[in-house]
Design an enzyme around this catalytic site. Structure first.
Site, short mmCIF file in Angstrom:
data_model
loop_
_atom_site.label_atom_id
_atom_site.label_comp_id
_atom_site.label_asym_id
_atom_site.label_seq_id
_atom_site.Cartn_x
_atom_site.Cartn_y
_atom_site.Cartn_z
N ASP A 57 0.80 -1.22 0.00
CA ASP A 57 0.00 0.00 0.00
C ASP A 57 0.83 1.26 0.00
OD1 ASP A 57 -2.70 -1.08 0.10
OD2 ASP A 57 -2.01 -1.98 1.96
N ASP A 200 14.43 21.66 -6.75
CA ASP A 200 13.37 20.91 -7.41
C ASP A 200 13.61 20.85 -8.93
OD1 ASP A 200 10.94 19.88 -8.35
OD2 ASP A 200 9.72 21.57 -7.63
N HIS A 369 -6.04 22.08 -15.33
CA HIS A 369 -4.97 21.75 -14.39
C HIS A 369 -3.73 22.57 -14.73
CE1 HIS A 369 -2.31 19.63 -11.74
NE2 HIS A 369 -1.52 19.31 -12.74
N SER A 371 0.44 22.78 -13.36
CA SER A 371 1.42 22.11 -12.50
C SER A 371 1.83 22.99 -11.32
CB SER A 371 2.65 21.75 -13.33
OG SER A 371 3.68 21.27 -12.48
N HIS A 373 4.92 22.77 -10.16
CA HIS A 373 6.39 22.84 -10.22
C HIS A 373 6.85 23.81 -11.30
CE1 HIS A 373 6.92 19.34 -7.56
NE2 HIS A 373 5.79 18.93 -8.11
ZN LIG Z 1 7.16 16.88 -4.34
ZN LIG Z 2 4.77 19.22 -3.61
#
Ligand SMILES: [Zn+2]
Ligand SMILES: [Zn+2]
Length: 563
Positions: A57, A200, A369, A371, A373
């Site tokens: 899971d 990131d 939608h 993102s 990022h």
């Molecule tokens: Zn993340």
């Molecule tokens: Zn995040």
């Protein structure tokens, strides 16, 4: 840039940065930073398994690195409340000999996990701008924007220099809550001199800018204008800006809002309580009240945007939800990206919905939608403000990390000292000391598969079974299904471990195999076409049978193979 102001001093211990997850994969974001006898960890992410790991899971990073440093983990610092950053928190806390740090919303969402695992750590709430000391480290938090509120980057001042961990971000220039990305602080840190930045990389392969959360308003307004029946929006329960946009449109278009699915109900309550989601009076209704209102007066915010078998949308799609039923004229909006690996499950759910004569809107046909990022230009912007000595791309598969490395070199090529990129993978020890920054050996890393404790959508029976497994054992029905005909091959076999063993056991297992065969024969077409649902059905029926015949409740773990 004056890195010399933070030049490492001789005689102080080196600083080791060890990514324990999230480099070379999406999810499992976790990074340890050690200096002398003190270790801190930034984020503790989890990952949801694909369908081919039956009974698993949740996946979390292996914590051998922390086990080797018993008593030394002095802080667990969370950048924000996405599962890929907090899903592993309950598994890291037993190693913590200090406090858990996070912003108000992050801690609010983590609180449910702590309760489920009966954990009561020392918790310290931080705000953007807060400064705290942990052993040789001084931590400062800087506001960044993302797809949910209350996200921070972490500045870690160490005896060897300043580290900057961006967390997840995009540069949203029109944040819905008015809380802007603190680019100013990033620039200040840049002029002070940053030894290493960890950034990131998720969207490095997208050109241009990602765009604001507010961008989806137009598409949703159009959907509210043109939909005759119910609107059902599936999105992540943590996408609070998205929820707010839909709530506001609902108020404007005189629709009631129902939160559907456990994660959605819980998160919306937490966010309201903490002031991150605002519902005008009278707009919200209970999911059980959905059938009472005319379809055109309702919008549902549901879990299940990734096609998860037990989430609200999957149930609704096969007409198996207690309160929400799809009718012609209704519309379903998938307002989320498909996480790689989930495409098949999502496709299945979309097929079920289409079969009911209901339209599905996704980001491929409307701008529903955006993102969370940053794309290439935003990543370049942050890099050129910070101009670190060393640059470490994090959060992405290897190709994203490699691309981010190329971009970083390109951005800084004109500087007197271009950035030095350390492209690391999970387990690489990045050592910073008087000799500079470099890879310095390997730490133990890996993945741990967790069964039955998935937070959010798994039914409570699974959790109960886990507690019973010690006394009642495990039964695995193995079912072979013909891929062409959809029919089972032979009688399903039951494999038992730790289950009652006396003279009658063999007979009971044989009879159990026939129960499984009957269950499959009586299943609906939709259940048969969906391994997730089929397994759940087998699990329920077989558990009922075993309970009746033996009084025991072994854990039942169906394995369905297509042959
Ligand atoms: Zn993340
Ligand atoms: Zn995040």
């Amino acid at each position: 840039m004056s890195v010399s102001a933070h030049a490492p001093t001789e005689g102080v211990p080196p600083v080791d940065v060890v990514p324990l997850g999230g480099l070379g994969e999406f999810g499992l974001n976790m990074m340890a930073i050690s200096c002398g006898e003190t270790t801190i960890v930034i984020d503790a992410g989890a990952m949801f398994p694909e369908l081919d790991l039956p009974g698993v899971d949740l996946i979390v990073p292996d914590l051998a690195y922390l086990e080797d440093r018993k008593g030394q983990l002095k802080a667990l610092v969370l950048t924000h409340a996405h599962e890929d950053h907090i899903g592993g928190v309950p598994y890291v806390l037993p190693h913590l000999n200090g406090a858990l740090y996070g912003t108000s919303l992050t801690l609010g969402i983590v609180a449910n996990k702590l309760e489920e695992h009966s954990l009561e750590p020392n918790i310290i709430e931080i705000k953007p701008g807060s400064v705290i000391s942990v052993g040789p480290f001084t931590l400062e938090f800087v506001r960044v924007t993302h797809s949910m509120p209350d996200c921070v980057a972490v500045v870690i001042r160490t005896p060897q220099g300043v580290l900057l961990h961006t967390g997840d971000f995009k540069v949203d220039q029109t944040p819905l809550d008015g809380e802007a990305f603190d680019l100013h602080r990033f620039a200040q840190l840049g002029s002070e001199g940053v030894l290493a930045m960890f950034c990131d990389s998720t969207n490095i392969d997208r050109r241009g800018y990602t765009g604001s959360e507010a961008e989806v308003e137009d598409a949703f307004e159009e959907i509210f204008t043109s939909t005759e029946g119910k609107i059902i929006v599936a999105t992540f329960a943590s996408s609070l800006y998205r929820l707010q946009i839909i709530v506001d449109l609902a108020a404007q278009f005189d629709r009631k809002v129902a939160f559907v699915g456990r994660g959605m109900i819980e998160n919306s309550q937490i966010a309201q309580r903490l002031g991150f989601l605002h519902l005008p009076t009278g707009v919200a209704i209970k999911d059980s009240d959905v059938p009472i209102f005319p379809a055109q007066d309702v919008v549902c915010l549901a879990t299940g945007s990734q096609g998860e078998a037990n989430a609200a949308l999957s149930r609704i799609a096969i007409d198996d939800h207690r309160h929400v039923e799809l009718k012609e004229g209704d519309r379903v909006v998938l307002s989320a990206r498909a996480i790689p690996g989930n495409e098949k499950a999502i496709g299945r759910v979309m097929n079920h919905i289409a079969r009911r004569g209901v339209d599905v809107i996704t980001e491929s046909n409307k701008h529903v939608h955006v993102s969370g990022h940053g794309s290439e230009e935003e990543l370049k912007l942050v890099l050129s403000l910070v101009r670190p000595k060393y640059f470490v791309p994090v959060h992405g598969e290897y190709r994203q990390l490699a691309q981010h490395a190329r971009v970083a070199k390109f951005v800084t090529r004109g500087l007197p000292t271009p950035v030095e990129v350390l492209t690391a993978e999970n387990g690489d020890v990045l050592r910073f000391d008087v000799a500079g920054g470099r890879k310095h050996g390997k730490a133990p890393v890996g993945r741990v598969l967790i069964d039955g404790t998935r937070v959010g959508e798994v039914d409570d029976e699974v959790l109960r079974d886990r507690r019973h497994i010690a006394s009642d054992g495990l039964v695995v029905p193995v079912v072979a299904i013909n891929a062409q005909s959809g029919k089972i091959e032979g009688v399903p076999e039951l494999v038992a471990r730790g289950f009652v063993s006396d003279d009658g056991t063999a007979d009971i297992l044989a009879e159990g195999g026939r129960v499984v065969a009957t269950t499959i024969a009586e299943a609906s077409v939709e259940e048969r076409g969906d391994p997730g649902l089929m397994k759940e059905r087998i699990r329920v029926e077989l558990r009922r049978f075993l309970k009746k015949r033996t009084g025991r409740r072994p854990m039942v773990l169906p394995v369905v193979m297509e042959v």
